[in-house]
Design an enzyme around this catalytic site. Sequence first.
Site, PDB file in Angstrom:
ATOM      1  N   LYS A 115     -76.463  75.570  18.220  1.00 50.42           N
ATOM      2  CA  LYS A 115     -75.880  74.564  17.313  1.00 50.42           C
ATOM      3  C   LYS A 115     -76.816  73.382  17.137  1.00 50.42           C
ATOM      4  CE  LYS A 115     -71.046  75.724  17.398  1.00 50.42           C
ATOM      5  NZ  LYS A 115     -69.670  75.352  17.694  1.00 50.42           N
ATOM      6  N   LYS A 197     -74.145  87.583  15.232  1.00 55.17           N
ATOM      7  CA  LYS A 197     -72.689  87.754  15.300  1.00 55.17           C
ATOM      8  C   LYS A 197     -72.061  87.337  13.976  1.00 55.17           C
ATOM      9  CE  LYS A 197     -70.717  83.446  16.940  1.00 55.17           C
ATOM     10  NZ  LYS A 197     -69.895  82.665  17.811  1.00 55.17           N
ATOM     11  N   LYS A 200     -68.053  82.172  11.200  1.00 51.68           N
ATOM     12  CA  LYS A 200     -67.394  81.399  10.146  1.00 51.68           C
ATOM     13  C   LYS A 200     -68.407  80.645   9.315  1.00 51.68           C
ATOM     14  CE  LYS A 200     -64.010  79.906  13.455  1.00 51.68           C
ATOM     15  NZ  LYS A 200     -63.700  78.844  14.335  1.00 51.68           N
TER      16      LYS A 200
HETATM   17  P1  TYM Z   1     -64.290  79.908  17.998  1.00 50.44           P
HETATM   18  O1  TYM Z   1     -63.357  79.025  17.246  1.00 50.44           O
HETATM   19  O2  TYM Z   1     -65.710  79.966  17.565  1.00 50.44           O
HETATM   20  O3  TYM Z   1     -63.758  81.394  17.999  1.00 50.44           O
HETATM   21  C1  TYM Z   1     -62.421  81.710  18.351  1.00 50.44           C
HETATM   22  C2  TYM Z   1     -62.372  83.017  19.110  1.00 50.44           C
HETATM   23  O4  TYM Z   1     -62.947  84.066  18.331  1.00 50.44           O
HETATM   24  C3  TYM Z   1     -63.941  84.750  19.080  1.00 50.44           C
HETATM   25  N1  TYM Z   1     -65.004  85.190  18.170  1.00 50.44           N
HETATM   26  C4  TYM Z   1     -65.444  86.446  18.094  1.00 50.44           C
HETATM   27  N2  TYM Z   1     -65.099  87.571  18.745  1.00 50.44           N
HETATM   28  C5  TYM Z   1     -65.746  88.710  18.411  1.00 50.44           C
HETATM   29  N3  TYM Z   1     -66.714  88.789  17.482  1.00 50.44           N
HETATM   30  C6  TYM Z   1     -67.091  87.689  16.794  1.00 50.44           C
HETATM   31  N4  TYM Z   1     -68.024  87.773  15.869  1.00 50.44           N
HETATM   32  C7  TYM Z   1     -66.460  86.449  17.097  1.00 50.44           C
HETATM   33  N5  TYM Z   1     -66.586  85.175  16.621  1.00 50.44           N
HETATM   34  C8  TYM Z   1     -65.700  84.437  17.299  1.00 50.44           C
HETATM   35  C9  TYM Z   1     -64.457  83.719  20.073  1.00 50.44           C
HETATM   36  O5  TYM Z   1     -65.058  84.331  21.186  1.00 50.44           O
HETATM   37  C10 TYM Z   1     -63.184  82.976  20.421  1.00 50.44           C
HETATM   38  O6  TYM Z   1     -62.478  83.661  21.421  1.00 50.44           O
HETATM   39  N6  TYM Z   1     -65.183  77.218  22.069  1.00 50.44           N
HETATM   40  C11 TYM Z   1     -64.244  78.122  21.447  1.00 50.44           C
HETATM   41  C12 TYM Z   1     -62.861  77.544  21.268  1.00 50.44           C
HETATM   42  C13 TYM Z   1     -62.262  77.021  22.517  1.00 50.44           C
HETATM   43  C14 TYM Z   1     -61.662  77.807  23.539  1.00 50.44           C
HETATM   44  C15 TYM Z   1     -61.208  76.871  24.507  1.00 50.44           C
HETATM   45  C16 TYM Z   1     -61.482  79.179  23.721  1.00 50.44           C
HETATM   46  C17 TYM Z   1     -62.155  75.717  22.864  1.00 50.44           C
HETATM   47  N7  TYM Z   1     -61.507  75.631  24.084  1.00 50.44           N
HETATM   48  C18 TYM Z   1     -60.586  77.303  25.674  1.00 50.44           C
HETATM   49  C19 TYM Z   1     -60.843  79.601  24.877  1.00 50.44           C
HETATM   50  C20 TYM Z   1     -60.416  78.671  25.847  1.00 50.44           C
HETATM   51  C21 TYM Z   1     -64.772  78.470  20.072  1.00 50.44           C
HETATM   52  O7  TYM Z   1     -65.541  77.747  19.486  1.00 50.44           O
HETATM   53  O8  TYM Z   1     -64.226  79.588  19.552  1.00 50.44           O
END
Ligand code: TYM
Length: 334
Positions: A115, A197, A200
């Site tokens: 990032k 990957k 978004k």
């Molecule tokens: P975020 O918002 O980027 O993504 C949300 C969830 O989606 C999963 N994910 C994926 N899984 C498989 N393939 C992909 N291409 C893919 N892209 C995203 C992510 O692994 C995630 O589970 N930091 C986290 C949000 C967060 C969080 C937490 C998660 C903040 N606090 C506490 C769990 C526990 C994030 O940015 O996810």
Amino acid sequence: MIDGKKILFSGMQSTGNLTIGNYLGALKNWLTLSDEYECFYSVVDMHSITIRQDPSELRKRARNLLTLYIAAGLDPKKNCIYYQSHVSGHAELAWILNCFTYIGELNRMTQFKDKATKHADNINAGLYTYPVLMAADILLYQSDVVPVGKDQLQHLEITRDIAQRFNAIYGDIFTIPEPYMGKAGANIRSLQNPEKKMSKSDENANASIYLMDDPDTIIRKFKRAVTDSEASVRYRDEQPGIKNLIEIYCACTGKTPEETEKEFDGKGYSEFKPAVGEAVVSVLKPVQDRFYELSKDKAYIDGIIKENAEKANYYATKTLRKVQKKIGFPERIR
Ligand code: TYM
């Protein structure tokens, strides 16, 4: 434990449009686990501001995401679905945990490096300490399990390290959480470049299937997906594009890669690609319909926001007070 049930926490950022990576890697598993655990599902809007956001857009996206959790099938009476920013304990615990996290640990976080490269003009302290806020999210609820995609495993590891460090000094304060990943879908790749990957924030809209894409768009994007010239549907590393499509197909249909290889044995990509598209449409269409339906009911969603914030605050405050006492903050006079 809450009422004899183990505790689950997970969250998603209200940034950009959700992709099927988010759905298949996380949300889908939330649904299957929600009966077994006492669940907290947060819209982690505080994490979103590590990247500059348009305020009204952020507010809108947060509400859409919360609605989407319910549209996907999470019952808001049983699962605590809430905004992170409505529970001040997240920020308070994050500060405390910052004082138990080493700079060397944060320097190793690959997501920070990615990032920081992408947003070189705004490498703020929040982006750097992001994993500490994430640790606070998880530890605040004494979570046993955290369903996430593969990209979040490193953040889970640092969460465990911070919790263990804290416990070693102050006794058994935090439950040590375990990550949970589903059989298929934990690592969905870009449709245009399987080396990356699915994300978004990809500039190429053809690289991702968004949860709100209409059926025609979904099918079209799969037809255009980058594959190879092998012309055989095989689940192997040498065919990363096809491997990714099989992964998506399996996550949507519940089939195994072997069953999928058999089903498409002798068939070309022109048959396989639209079939993957159809499988995705059949998973997403009901969620989309329910989302549009729910969005109309403002009072219902508002009620959930209020009730669940109170519930989350109750459990968050319990942990926070325990931690504050242990580290020596003065007691509150009632
Ligand atoms: P975020 O918002 O980027 O993504 C949300 C969830 O989606 C999963 N994910 C994926 N899984 C498989 N393939 C992909 N291409 C893919 N892209 C995203 C992510 O692994 C995630 O589970 N930091 C986290 C949000 C967060 C969080 C937490 C998660 C903040 N606090 C506490 C769990 C526990 C994030 O940015 O996810």
